[in-house]
Structure formats: structure tokens, C-alpha cells
Write a protein that holds these residues in place. Structure first.
Motif, short mmCIF file in Angstrom:
data_model
loop_
_atom_site.label_atom_id
_atom_site.label_comp_id
_atom_site.label_asym_id
_atom_site.label_seq_id
_atom_site.Cartn_x
_atom_site.Cartn_y
_atom_site.Cartn_z
N GLN A 1 45.90 -51.03 -25.92
CA GLN A 1 45.14 -51.09 -27.15
C GLN A 1 43.75 -51.64 -26.86
OE1 GLN A 1 46.03 -50.06 -30.36
NE2 GLN A 1 47.64 -49.04 -29.16
N GLN B 1 38.63 -46.53 -32.00
CA GLN B 1 39.87 -46.70 -32.77
C GLN B 1 39.56 -46.91 -34.26
OE1 GLN B 1 43.37 -48.22 -31.14
NE2 GLN B 1 43.64 -49.81 -32.71
N CYS C 1 42.08 -44.87 -26.31
CA CYS C 1 43.32 -45.44 -25.77
C CYS C 1 44.47 -44.44 -25.79
CB CYS C 1 43.69 -46.73 -26.51
SG CYS C 1 43.82 -46.56 -28.29
N ASN D 1 46.29 -57.90 -22.99
CA ASN D 1 45.31 -57.94 -24.09
C ASN D 1 45.20 -59.33 -24.69
OD1 ASN D 1 43.52 -57.35 -26.11
ND2 ASN D 1 44.58 -55.49 -26.77
#
Length: 311
Positions: free
Chosen positions: A33, A123, A56, A95
């Protein structure tokens, strides 16, 4: 650890190289992500953390590496030696800079700090979330992903200094508005300064550093303290010239390490008791002051005589 092949290298602006990585076995690489990074083990013997960027949904990974004039080895190797077809070992994505749900989003990037924020912009655009991206560069020729960003509404490249432009681009705090920030330490310090003046709460300002915190004045490493394992009760002194991680490793404790500069978060460990002298740049000030704290074993120390950690 993942085995990947350098599938492509190309110029992004006049200071950066984009590197596309594909799995050596031909399969899709693990999902990630925006905000995630991977540890890249370079053949020159150094390990560097690079943010994943681009879409992604791709089965490959894309990173972008700026040419550092004061390179400690990683940037120089990528720009001068890395070639398509070369095999590399990388970690799975980690992340520490996730993009949370928000009504409206402000993205602030400087220099190579655009890499995680470019992925976030893609995104947010796909999700239909309202956002604005301000990207600060010295000159337009040095901007990475300039062509792609020009196709996204709300993405603006500035060649003016963020020191003066941020006063215009960072609005007064509003309910539902969150900001994600990435860039050099001086840039992020200025963002925090302007945000504080505009009434922003720390919980609405998300940042990631890629430079270690400057050493304390005088370069002091701190007093001797004891680190104790909550699981076994074993304890060892941590002298001023060693890190907690070094002491643990010397006593046979497995410690996950990567950057060893307090910027990647690989060694963050929950604290059971004690007062941490935080010296990492991974955690926010709110996280460092929270009731449930974590300590970066590679760089942080202790204000208390003993630090009990969840190992």
C-alpha cells in the motif's frame, strides 16, 4: 527475503533514477500500500530503504533513487553501477507511513520525498478522494514523475522555496483534513512549524523521514543504563558507546535490524517499563509521548536506570 531482477532503469528528472524490480521467479511480488518501503540489499554491501512508488496494483515494484552529493554508498551505487538484468535481494514491504481514510487530503513533498506521495496521489485519485499535492523542487528539470503528475488534477509542482510558499499552501486546520509530508529534515521541520501556527493537531499530520535525527548537541551518547527482557528477566548494562541492539546481539538475542539509524522502524520494540530517550525519526511526537511506547533499539537510549522491553 525476496529475490528480484532489475527490469528497467530510467531517468526521472535530472537527479533521480527510477528502478523497476520484478520477481526472479516470474510471479507477482507481494501486495503493498502507498507509504510502504523495502530494504534493498545492494551488492556493494549496504542496505538502503526505498519507498515503493507508482501504482500499487502493479505486479512489479517501482522505486526512485535521488543522486545524493554526500552519498554513503547506496545512491552512488544505484546511479553508477546498477544495471538492468542484475539480481538483488529485497525485504518484503513494510509500511510505517500508511495512508489513512480522510475526507480531504493534503500531500506535501520536497525532493525525492515525492516517491511515497506519488503513490498516494494515484490511490487517492482512483478512490475519488479529494486531494491536493504540492511538490517542491529547485527547478522543474529536477522533478521526478513530472509528466505523470501533470495528468493528475490537484498535483502542482513548485519551484519556489517551501519556506515562503508553505504559508500559502498549508491552510488552517480543518475537521476532516489530513496531511502527509515527506522530504528532507529541514523541509519537514518547516511544515511542522507552519502547521503548529495554523492550529494543526499532530494526529492529522503524518510524516516520514529519510534522514536520521541530528545527534544531540555535544554528541553525547548518554548515561549507562540496564536493558531487561520481559520474557526471561535477563538484564545487561548498555554502555555509552554501544546501542541497545548491539548489547542484545552480543548476548545472543535476535534483533531485527535494517537501517541502524532510526529511520526504518525495523527494530521498534514495545516498552514494558522505563522512560525512553527517543532518538529515532520514525515515530511521531505523539507516538513517542503515548502511554504504550516503542523503542528503536538501534539508536534510542533510556532516561531511567532500567528499560524493560517486550522481548
Amino acid at each position: 527475503m525476496l529475490s528480484v531482477i532489475v527490469d528497467g532503469l530510467w531517468r526521472e528528472g535530472d537527479k533521480s533514477l527510477a528502478v523497476r524490480l520484478v520477481a526472479e521467479n516470474g510471479e507477482a511480488l507481494p501486495a503493498w500500500q502507498p507509504g510502504a518501503h523495502v530494504d534493498v540489499h545492494l551488492p556493494c554491501g549496504v542496505v538502503r530503504q526505498y519507498s515503493l512508488t507508482g501504482a500499487c496494483e502493479d505486479e512489479s515494484y517501482l522505486i526512485c533513487v535521488g543522486r545524493e552529493s554526500a552519498s554513503r554508498g547506496g545512491s552512488r551505487y544505484v546511479h553508477e553501477t546498477l544495471r538492468p538484468g542484475q539480481k538483488l535481494a529485497i525485504s518484503t514491504p513494510r509500511n510505517l507511513f500508511p495512508l489513512h481514510q480522510a475526507e480531504r487530503v493534503l500531500l506535501l513533498a520536497a525532493g525525492i520525498g515525492i516517491t511515497p506521495l506519488y503513490a498516494m496521489a494515484l490511490q487517492l485519485k482512483a478512490a475519488g478522494t479529494a486531494f491536493t499535492l504540492h511538490y517542491y523542487v529547485r527547478n522543474r528539470e529536477s522533478a521526478a514523475f513530472a509528466r505523470e503528475l501533470s495528468r493528475c488534477d490537484g498535483c502542482i509542482i513548485h519551484t519556489t522555496s517551501p519556506r515562503t510558499a508553505l504559508a500559502e499552501h498549508l491552510p488552517t486546520a480543518e475537521l476532516g483534513l489530513h496531511a502527509w509530508v515527506c522530504g528532507p529534515a529541514g523541509f519537514m521541520e518547516k511544515v511542522r512549524e507552519v502547521a503548529a501556527a495554523r492550529g494543526w493537531d499532530d494526529t492529522h499530520l503524518h510524516s516520514e523521514a529519510f534522514q536520521p535525527v541530528a545527534p544531540a548537541a555535544g554528541g553525547e551518547t548518554g548515561e549507562i543504563f540496564t536493558v531487561k527482557l520481559a520474557s526471561t528477566g535477563e538484564r545487561w548494562p548498555v554502555p555509552a558507546d554501544k546501542t541497545i541492539a548491539q548489547v542484545l546481539q552480543e548476548n545472543g538475542v535476535d534483533v531485527p535490524l535494517s537501517c541502524e539509524m532510526g529511520i526504518c522502524g525495523a527494530c521498534l520494540t514495545p516498552v514494558i517499563d522505563g522512560v525512553v530517550d527517543h532518538r529515532d525519526s520514525v515515530q511521531s511526537e505523539a507516538e513517542k509521548g503515548a502511554t504504550d511506547q516503542q523503542v528503536a533499539l538501534c539508536c534510542s537510549r533510556s532516561h531511567s536506570g532500567e528499560l524493560v522491553i517486550a522481548l
